[in-house]
Design a protein around this motif. Structure first.
Motif, PDB file in Angstrom:
ATOM      1  N   VAL A   1      -3.241  -5.929 -14.372  1.00 35.23           N
ATOM      2  CA  VAL A   1      -3.222  -5.600 -12.947  1.00 35.23           C
ATOM      3  C   VAL A   1      -1.910  -6.099 -12.357  1.00 35.23           C
ATOM      4  N   VAL A   2      -1.173  -5.207 -11.724  1.00 31.41           N
ATOM      5  CA  VAL A   2       0.004  -5.595 -10.949  1.00 31.41           C
ATOM      6  C   VAL A   2      -0.443  -5.656  -9.491  1.00 31.41           C
ATOM      7  N   HIS A   3      -0.540  -6.856  -8.951  1.00 36.15           N
ATOM      8  CA  HIS A   3      -0.999  -7.043  -7.578  1.00 36.15           C
ATOM      9  C   HIS A   3       0.206  -7.367  -6.703  1.00 36.15           C
TER      10      HIS A   3
ATOM     11  N   ALA B   1     -12.241 -11.576 -17.114  1.00 35.97           N
ATOM     12  CA  ALA B   1     -11.353 -11.015 -16.091  1.00 35.97           C
ATOM     13  C   ALA B   1     -11.842 -11.427 -14.706  1.00 35.97           C
ATOM     14  N   GLN B   2     -10.940 -11.919 -13.894  1.00 31.80           N
ATOM     15  CA  GLN B   2     -11.298 -12.432 -12.578  1.00 31.80           C
ATOM     16  C   GLN B   2     -11.121 -11.362 -11.505  1.00 31.80           C
ATOM     17  N   PRO B   3     -12.055 -11.268 -10.549  1.00 34.50           N
ATOM     18  CA  PRO B   3     -11.874 -10.333  -9.426  1.00 34.50           C
ATOM     19  C   PRO B   3     -10.610 -10.659  -8.640  1.00 34.50           C
ATOM     20  N   VAL B   4     -10.006  -9.617  -8.088  1.00 34.48           N
ATOM     21  CA  VAL B   4      -8.776  -9.767  -7.316  1.00 34.48           C
ATOM     22  C   VAL B   4      -9.051  -9.351  -5.874  1.00 34.48           C
ATOM     23  N   ALA B   5      -8.851 -10.262  -4.948  1.00 30.20           N
ATOM     24  CA  ALA B   5      -9.075  -9.958  -3.532  1.00 30.20           C
ATOM     25  C   ALA B   5      -7.905  -9.144  -2.997  1.00 30.20           C
ATOM     26  N   LEU B   6      -8.212  -8.042  -2.324  1.00 28.95           N
ATOM     27  CA  LEU B   6      -7.194  -7.164  -1.751  1.00 28.95           C
ATOM     28  C   LEU B   6      -7.362  -7.125  -0.240  1.00 28.95           C
ATOM     29  N   GLY B   7      -6.276  -7.394   0.458  1.00 29.62           N
ATOM     30  CA  GLY B   7      -6.288  -7.336   1.913  1.00 29.62           C
ATOM     31  C   GLY B   7      -5.518  -6.140   2.434  1.00 29.62           C
ATOM     32  N   PRO B   8      -5.424  -5.982   3.747  1.00 29.81           N
ATOM     33  CA  PRO B   8      -4.711  -4.844   4.328  1.00 29.81           C
ATOM     34  C   PRO B   8      -3.272  -4.765   3.846  1.00 29.81           C
ATOM     35  N   GLY B   9      -2.889  -3.616   3.317  1.00 30.29           N
ATOM     36  CA  GLY B   9      -1.536  -3.405   2.835  1.00 30.29           C
ATOM     37  C   GLY B   9      -1.310  -3.790   1.394  1.00 30.29           C
ATOM     38  N   ASP B  10      -2.287  -4.455   0.762  1.00 34.78           N
ATOM     39  CA  ASP B  10      -2.131  -4.856  -0.637  1.00 34.78           C
ATOM     40  C   ASP B  10      -2.128  -3.636  -1.547  1.00 34.78           C
ATOM     41  N   VAL B  11      -1.325  -3.710  -2.601  1.00 30.93           N
ATOM     42  CA  VAL B  11      -1.258  -2.660  -3.613  1.00 30.93           C
ATOM     43  C   VAL B  11      -1.692  -3.257  -4.948  1.00 30.93           C
ATOM     44  N   ALA B  12      -2.579  -2.564  -5.653  1.00 26.16           N
ATOM     45  CA  ALA B  12      -2.978  -2.954  -7.005  1.00 26.16           C
ATOM     46  C   ALA B  12      -2.694  -1.780  -7.934  1.00 26.16           C
ATOM     47  N   PHE B  13      -1.896  -2.034  -8.981  1.00 34.20           N
ATOM     48  CA  PHE B  13      -1.530  -0.989  -9.934  1.00 34.20           C
ATOM     49  C   PHE B  13      -2.120  -1.333 -11.288  1.00 34.20           C
ATOM     50  N   LEU B  14      -2.802  -0.368 -11.908  1.00 38.93           N
ATOM     51  CA  LEU B  14      -3.413  -0.561 -13.216  1.00 38.93           C
ATOM     52  C   LEU B  14      -2.721   0.388 -14.189  1.00 38.93           C
ATOM     53  N   ALA B  15      -1.867  -0.175 -15.040  1.00 36.66           N
ATOM     54  CA  ALA B  15      -0.977   0.637 -15.861  1.00 36.66           C
ATOM     55  C   ALA B  15      -1.618   1.159 -17.129  1.00 36.66           C
TER      56      ALA B  15
ATOM     57  N   ILE C   1       6.443   0.971  -6.952  1.00 37.00           N
ATOM     58  CA  ILE C   1       5.542  -0.073  -7.444  1.00 37.00           C
ATOM     59  C   ILE C   1       6.172  -0.808  -8.617  1.00 37.00           C
ATOM     60  N   LEU C   2       6.707  -0.041  -9.571  1.00 42.42           N
ATOM     61  CA  LEU C   2       7.321  -0.667 -10.740  1.00 42.42           C
ATOM     62  C   LEU C   2       8.588  -1.434 -10.360  1.00 42.42           C
ATOM     63  N   ARG C   3       9.350  -0.894  -9.432  1.00 42.78           N
ATOM     64  CA  ARG C   3      10.551  -1.604  -8.974  1.00 42.78           C
ATOM     65  C   ARG C   3      10.168  -2.922  -8.301  1.00 42.78           C
ATOM     66  N   ALA C   4       9.101  -2.890  -7.486  1.00 43.72           N
ATOM     67  CA  ALA C   4       8.663  -4.109  -6.809  1.00 43.72           C
ATOM     68  C   ALA C   4       8.211  -5.157  -7.823  1.00 43.72           C
ATOM     69  N   TRP C   5       7.492  -4.714  -8.862  1.00 39.98           N
ATOM     70  CA  TRP C   5       7.072  -5.655  -9.910  1.00 39.98           C
ATOM     71  C   TRP C   5       8.289  -6.262 -10.602  1.00 39.98           C
ATOM     72  N   TRP C   6       9.248  -5.390 -10.950  1.00 38.17           N
ATOM     73  CA  TRP C   6      10.443  -5.860 -11.650  1.00 38.17           C
ATOM     74  C   TRP C   6      11.228  -6.851 -10.794  1.00 38.17           C
TER      75      TRP C   6
ATOM     76  N   ALA D   1      -2.731   6.106 -15.520  1.00 36.96           N
ATOM     77  CA  ALA D   1      -2.540   4.868 -14.769  1.00 36.96           C
ATOM     78  C   ALA D   1      -2.881   5.179 -13.316  1.00 36.96           C
ATOM     79  N   GLY D   2      -3.129   4.159 -12.534  1.00 35.19           N
ATOM     80  CA  GLY D   2      -3.495   4.429 -11.146  1.00 35.19           C
ATOM     81  C   GLY D   2      -3.234   3.233 -10.248  1.00 35.19           C
ATOM     82  N   PHE D   3      -3.344   3.488  -8.942  1.00 33.12           N
ATOM     83  CA  PHE D   3      -3.156   2.408  -7.971  1.00 33.12           C
ATOM     84  C   PHE D   3      -4.202   2.518  -6.883  1.00 33.12           C
ATOM     85  N   HIS D   4      -4.450   1.401  -6.222  1.00 33.60           N
ATOM     86  CA  HIS D   4      -5.302   1.334  -5.033  1.00 33.60           C
ATOM     87  C   HIS D   4      -4.531   0.591  -3.952  1.00 33.60           C
ATOM     88  N   VAL D   5      -4.600   1.096  -2.736  1.00 32.46           N
ATOM     89  CA  VAL D   5      -3.994   0.441  -1.585  1.00 32.46           C
ATOM     90  C   VAL D   5      -5.058   0.312  -0.499  1.00 32.46           C
ATOM     91  N   VAL D   6      -5.188  -0.865   0.072  1.00 33.02           N
ATOM     92  CA  VAL D   6      -6.107  -1.059   1.187  1.00 33.02           C
ATOM     93  C   VAL D   6      -5.354  -0.769   2.478  1.00 33.02           C
TER      94      VAL D   6
END
Length: 310
Positions: free
Chosen positions: A135-137, A56-70, A181-186, A37-42
């Motif tokens: 995707v957990v955005h 699947a739709q593209p996801v726009a990521l801005g400064p500080g955004d976190v995207a987690f792919l489980a 990340i998982l806590r924030a999603w929950w 699994a992995g994450f990206h942060v801008v």
């Protein structure tokens, strides 16, 4: 440990890896499917996450955004949709370099990315992680998830300027990032008003009390009545509520967790089978071996040898 910590610990293998990447547009990277699994942060600029799959739709990521792919599916990351994607090549040992500098001649906007990857054993995927979306955005919003933001800043600083002790600090921060990340999603799911599955289970005090009892003492002689008493419910009411949220009957989950715990002990500790059986709630080594083989398809001793061989 609590349920969330246990769910991660039982799947984690190896060491996590991370990198800090500087790109100047136009740019694009392709990440191949993996068992992890992995994450990206801008950290600076912006990017587009390009999930795999039809529709699947593209996801726009801005400064500080976190995207987690489980789920370890292939995906792309680019300055904008439609940009050609270059292969993201790990280091020879499978890790990701800590710092990548873009060598392209692009004259577009600069983007700084923080990426992390975890190795997971999907043979015993905990249902809590298995039900996560593709995707957990987690968009950056003022005042939200301050612990996650602090971990991002600390990890970014370590990767930008490695100091003595970084080899120990970075994996620890990556582990912390995964939990946050998982806590924030929950927390986000539980406030939607209609949480389902494990988000609902972890929100329900009665179900959580039973899960905590199972995870605190998987070898305990639990019955539905005793777990219901921990939850403060009658046997029938507890069984219905547990099934509705967790998705399996209480004793079925107990057996699954006992076998998962036994598998982890066989992989990570050199204990006699008798002690593994006891920690999994079996007084008879024979009964344990039979239950383990029914669950894993091989006897405990053979499982240990196969895992040790790679």
């Amino acid at each position: 440990m609590d349920v969330l910590s246990d769910a991660i610990a039982v799947m984690r293998t190896g060491r996590p890896h991370s990198s800090r990447t500087y790109r100047r547009g136009p740019w694009g990277m392709r990440f191949h499917p993996s068992n992890g699994a992995g994450f990206h942060v801008v950290l600076q600029g912006s990017a587009w996450l390009l999930p795999a799959g039809d529709g699947a739709q593209p996801v726009a990521l801005g400064p500080g955004d976190v995207a987690f792919l489980a789920h370890g599916r292939g995906h792309g990351l680019a300055s904008e949709p439609g940009v050609p994607l270059e292969e993201f090549t790990p280091e020879p040992d499978g890790s990701r370099p800590r710092t990548r500098q873009d060598d392209s001649e692009g004259d577009g906007a600069a983007t700084v990315l923080l990426c992390g990857a975890y190795q997971l054993d999907r043979a015993r995927a905990h249902p809590l992680l298995a039900e996560l979306p593709e995707v957990v955005h987690l968009p950056a919003r003022v005042g939200e998830h301050p612990s996650l933001r602090a971990a991002v800043e600390l990890l970014g600083a370590e990767l930008a300027d490695a100091q003595p002790g970084s080899d120990a600090v970075v994996p620890a921060l990556l582990d912390t990032m995964l939990l946050y990340i998982l806590r924030a999603w929950w927390l986000r799911e539980r406030t939607t008003g209609h949480p389902a599955g494990w988000a609902a289970a972890l929100r329900d005090p009665a179900v959580t009390a039973a899960l905590d009892a199972i995870h605190d003492d998987p070898a305990g002689p639990w019955t539905v009545e005793e777990l219901g008493a921990r939850a403060g419910l009658s046997r029938a009411a507890f069984a219905r509520r547990f099934m509705a949220t967790v998705g399996t009957p209480p004793l079925a989950y107990l057996t699954w967790w006992r076998m998962t715990t036994a598998g982890r002990l066989l992989r990570e500790e050199d204990l006699p089978l008798r002690q593994v059986a006891e920690r999994a709630g079996y007084t008879s080594e024979f009964a344990f071996s039979r239950a383990f083989k029914r669950e894993f398809g091989v006897a405990p001793g053979q499982y240990r040898k196969l895992r040790a061989a790679g």
